[in-house]
Design a protein around this motif. Structure first.
Motif, short mmCIF file in Angstrom:
data_model
loop_
_atom_site.label_atom_id
_atom_site.label_comp_id
_atom_site.label_asym_id
_atom_site.label_seq_id
_atom_site.Cartn_x
_atom_site.Cartn_y
_atom_site.Cartn_z
N ARG A 205 0.84 -1.21 0.00
CA ARG A 205 0.00 0.00 0.00
C ARG A 205 0.87 1.26 0.00
O ARG A 205 0.57 2.24 -0.69
N LYS A 206 1.94 1.23 0.77
CA LYS A 206 2.85 2.37 0.79
C LYS A 206 3.56 2.52 -0.54
O LYS A 206 3.76 3.65 -1.04
N LYS A 207 3.91 1.40 -1.16
CA LYS A 207 4.63 1.43 -2.43
C LYS A 207 3.79 2.04 -3.54
O LYS A 207 4.31 2.75 -4.42
N ARG A 213 -9.29 6.07 -0.95
CA ARG A 213 -9.97 6.22 -2.24
C ARG A 213 -9.48 5.21 -3.26
O ARG A 213 -10.21 4.86 -4.18
N GLY A 214 -8.23 4.75 -3.14
CA GLY A 214 -7.73 3.76 -4.06
C GLY A 214 -6.30 4.05 -4.50
O GLY A 214 -5.58 4.86 -3.91
N ILE A 215 -5.90 3.35 -5.58
CA ILE A 215 -4.58 3.51 -6.19
C ILE A 215 -4.75 4.28 -7.49
O ILE A 215 -5.59 3.93 -8.32
N SER A 216 -3.95 5.29 -7.68
CA SER A 216 -4.07 6.16 -8.84
C SER A 216 -3.83 5.40 -10.14
O SER A 216 -2.82 4.69 -10.28
N SER A 236 1.81 -4.44 -11.15
CA SER A 236 1.23 -3.19 -11.64
C SER A 236 0.29 -3.45 -12.81
O SER A 236 -0.77 -2.83 -12.92
N PHE A 237 0.67 -4.37 -13.68
CA PHE A 237 -0.18 -4.67 -14.84
C PHE A 237 -1.51 -5.27 -14.40
O PHE A 237 -2.57 -4.89 -14.90
N SER A 257 -7.93 -3.18 -2.40
CA SER A 257 -8.18 -4.55 -1.92
C SER A 257 -7.56 -5.59 -2.84
O SER A 257 -7.31 -6.72 -2.43
N PHE A 258 -7.31 -5.21 -4.11
CA PHE A 258 -6.69 -6.15 -5.04
C PHE A 258 -5.28 -6.54 -4.60
O PHE A 258 -4.77 -7.59 -5.01
N LEU A 259 -4.63 -5.71 -3.79
CA LEU A 259 -3.27 -6.02 -3.34
C LEU A 259 -3.22 -7.29 -2.49
O LEU A 259 -2.19 -7.95 -2.42
#
Length: 614
Positions: A205-207, A213-216, A236-237, A257-259
């Motif tokens: 999450r930090k990375k 709100r999510g990951i940009s 990332s893909f 949550s996908f992480l």
């Protein structure tokens, strides 16, 4: 007089505000989350064991502290319970009357065009990395835009309870197999579940600068622009593909949550992504129907292409060979031609439902009438290594198919009942595609027809098993796993002899213990769960689920002159069991456990060859 009028006006405003704040009493309450299920049990037990406590506030604080210290395995029981209650709520609660919506346009985060721009910039090494994860079919994406009027119409016809499309007077069920045929994603393997160590999740999450709100999406696009094809690129893909095409939510950004299921990239290809896509689509459409979100989540492109392939709008005599996955055969030109035909027929739903193996592959009727359509379909350079035949499989046989794609010549007997709008089609493949079993790397030497692949793999004894230890990601056959555990984790379990009793003590925080036979190295799992009145104890065998081998076992718990005993047969599971599996268990009340929380047991496992000896 003015004072009286002002007082009356304030009284009216006060009543109005009270009316606004008044809650409706006819609504159905939402199910509780996993924390609520845990806190209810904990507070009840805490109150009973701490009568001197000063009230609910202290008990709730103790429950909060205990919840924070629990591992994901400890929380699994409550998570599964909350998920079951939620699924029941969605299936039984009547859909709310949709809120009036001013907009007539569809709002969705599903953006195949944005993904296509990224795919066109991938290097050959990056494309190979995508294929190694089982997502090679996504590289064949040709469609840039959604037909939003069609998607809105399909959403009206989508039955989220039955998981079906009710169109053209027919009910067409949707399954993970349909996702495999349309999108090329695997419809077999392990369920995609939220897991992974909390420390690693926090690091990821930090990375990715993940917020609530999510990951940009732009951050992911910047990462994918770097010509690197390692694990970071793969993660990332997948985040980008899930957030923009396969499982978008109502958010603008990608769900963090996908992480949770992208912690170990080496096992990504073993997941059932077809089922995951369909489950997410059903959930997101249900939330949209209930008026909980303005945008529609889920893979709407799957619904669009499924409709094209399931409903024919041309003459049956003009059928062309079908291409799998169907994703590869629908570009902007083909979709525009199909939309034109829909308008000429009078709109959506005026075609004929096509019945094939699963109602797919027959939608491309009228616009493909070129004499060399078979060869042109086979010779497209980019259509290769789709998910149904990837993972390193090589097609064997005299007629090896070009590029990993295959076609089927259709023999179409028309039904004598002209009033029925369904065309039933039989497929005959002269030279069936043959390939090694998916478990070839784990020791299976079978070469099987593609049409019988799923049947074989459901009973294949070489199906992989996972190491039961949480921080180990080893996967192999049961024999390979036995050798791995003996060499790498010899000090993490207990060795035992068949037909001989063994005394075991489980500490308060121990949820399981791995047992390994000294004779043949077979691994067993002694699991301890927690219920409201005591501990559950069970023994399972780490073997492929298709294995028919069973072992008789005996578990005993004693306290003074009282004895609790369970004699049963082991069930086979390919790894550590999450939650409470449907197997026999011994319930040990908390009174049987000493003040230190240690659980003393005596167990015995009989060899399957001597199962009738006792």
């Amino acid at each position: 007089m003015m004072m009286v009028m002002r007082t009356e006006q304030e009284h009216i405003e006060t009543e109005g505000s009270k009316t606004k704040k008044k809650k409706r009493q006819d609504g159905t309450s939402r199910p509780a989350c996993s924390w609520v299920h845990f806190s209810r049990e904990f507070i009840k037990e805490y109150t009973a064991t701490h009568p001197e406590s000063s009230g609910l506030k202290v008990a709730t604080k103790a429950a909060s502290d205990a919840w924070k210290l629990m591992t994901p395995e400890d929380k699994a029981k409550y998570t599964n319970r909350a998920r079951e209650v939620w699924d029941k709520y969605l299936s039984t609660t009547p859909a709310r009357t949709p809120k009036p919506r001013r907009q007539t346009k569809l709002v969705t985060r599903c953006s195949p065009g944005r993904l296509l721009n990224v795919l066109q910039r991938l290097t050959p090494d990056q494309r190979d990395a995508v294929k190694s994860m089982g997502f090679g079919s996504i590289l064949n994406l040709k469609c840039r835009t959604l037909r939003r009027s069609l998607c809105l119409w399909l959403l009206e016809k989508f039955n989220t309870v039955r998981r079906s499309l009710e169109i053209c007077g027919e009910r067409i069920p949707l399954t993970a197999r349909d996702v495999e045929l349309v999108m090329g994603l695997s419809s077999s393997g392990k369920d995609v579940v939220n897991s992974g160590p909390d420390e690693l999740i926090a690091e990821l999450r930090k990375k990715y600068n993940a917020t609530n709100r999510g990951i940009s999406v732009r951050l992911l696009e910047e990462r994918l622009a770097v010509p690197e094809a390692g694990e970071d690129f793969q993660r990332s893909f997948l985040l980008y593909v899930l957030g923009t095409l396969l499982c978008p939510t109502a958010r603008l950004d990608v769900s963090p949550s996908f992480l949770h299921f992208l912690t170990n990239m080496e096992v990504i290809h073993q997941y059932n992504w077809g089922k995951f896509l369909l489950d997410r689509l059903v959930r997101e459409v249900a939330r949209y129907r209930q008026g909980k979100q303005r945008a529609v989540g889920g893979c709407l492109l799957f619904l669009q292409l499924f409709y094209y392939e399931s409903v024919a709008v041309g003459e049956p005599s003009e059928l062309s060979p079908a291409i799998f996955p169907c994703l590869a055969s629908w570009g902007e030109e083909e979709i525009s031609e199909r939309e034109k035909q829909e308008r000429e027929l009078g709109g959506y739903g005026c075609g004929e439902v096509v019945c094939k193996e699963r109602g797919l592959g027959m939608g491309t009727l009228a616009y493909r009438n070129q004499p060399d359509s078979i060869h042109s379909a086979l010779m497209q350079p980019e259509l290769e290594n789709y998910a149904l035949l990837e993972q390193g499989y090589q097609i064997v046989g005299e007629d090896q198919l070009n590029g990993g794609m295959f076609t089927a010549e259709e023999n179409i007997p028309m039904s004598g009942n002209e009033g029925n709008n369904a065309v039933c089609v039989d497929i005959e493949i002269a030279d069936p595609v043959r390939a090694p079993c998916r478990n070839a790397q784990y020791g299976c030497e079978e070469i099987i027809d593609y049409t019988k692949r799923k049947e074989h793999e459901s009973i294949c004894i070489s199906s992989p098993c996972a190491c039961p230890l949480q921080k180990c990601h080893f996967i192999g056959s049961s024999a390979q796993l036995s050798e791995h555990f003996s060499g790498k984790h010899w000090d993490s379990g207990r060795r035992f002899q068949y037909n001989s009793p063994l005394a075991i003590t489980l500490n308060k925080n121990e949820a399981f213990l791995v047992l390994q036979s000294e004779k043949d190295g077979v691994l067993f799992l002694l699991s301890k769960g927690t219920e409201s009145i005591g501990y559950t104890v069970m023994i399972t065998c780490i073997n492929p689920s298709s294995s028919t081998e069973q072992y008789l076992y005996d578990v005993v718990s004693e306290r003074g002159n009282t004895c609790l005993r369970l004699k049963s047969y082991t069930n086979n599971y390919p790894g550590r069991v999450e939650g409470s599996p449907p197997v026999d268990f011994l319930l040990v009340p908390f009174d049987f456990v000493g003040p230190t929380g240690k659980l003393d047991l005596e167990m015995c496992i009989w060899n399957s060859t001597d199962i009738g000896a006792d």
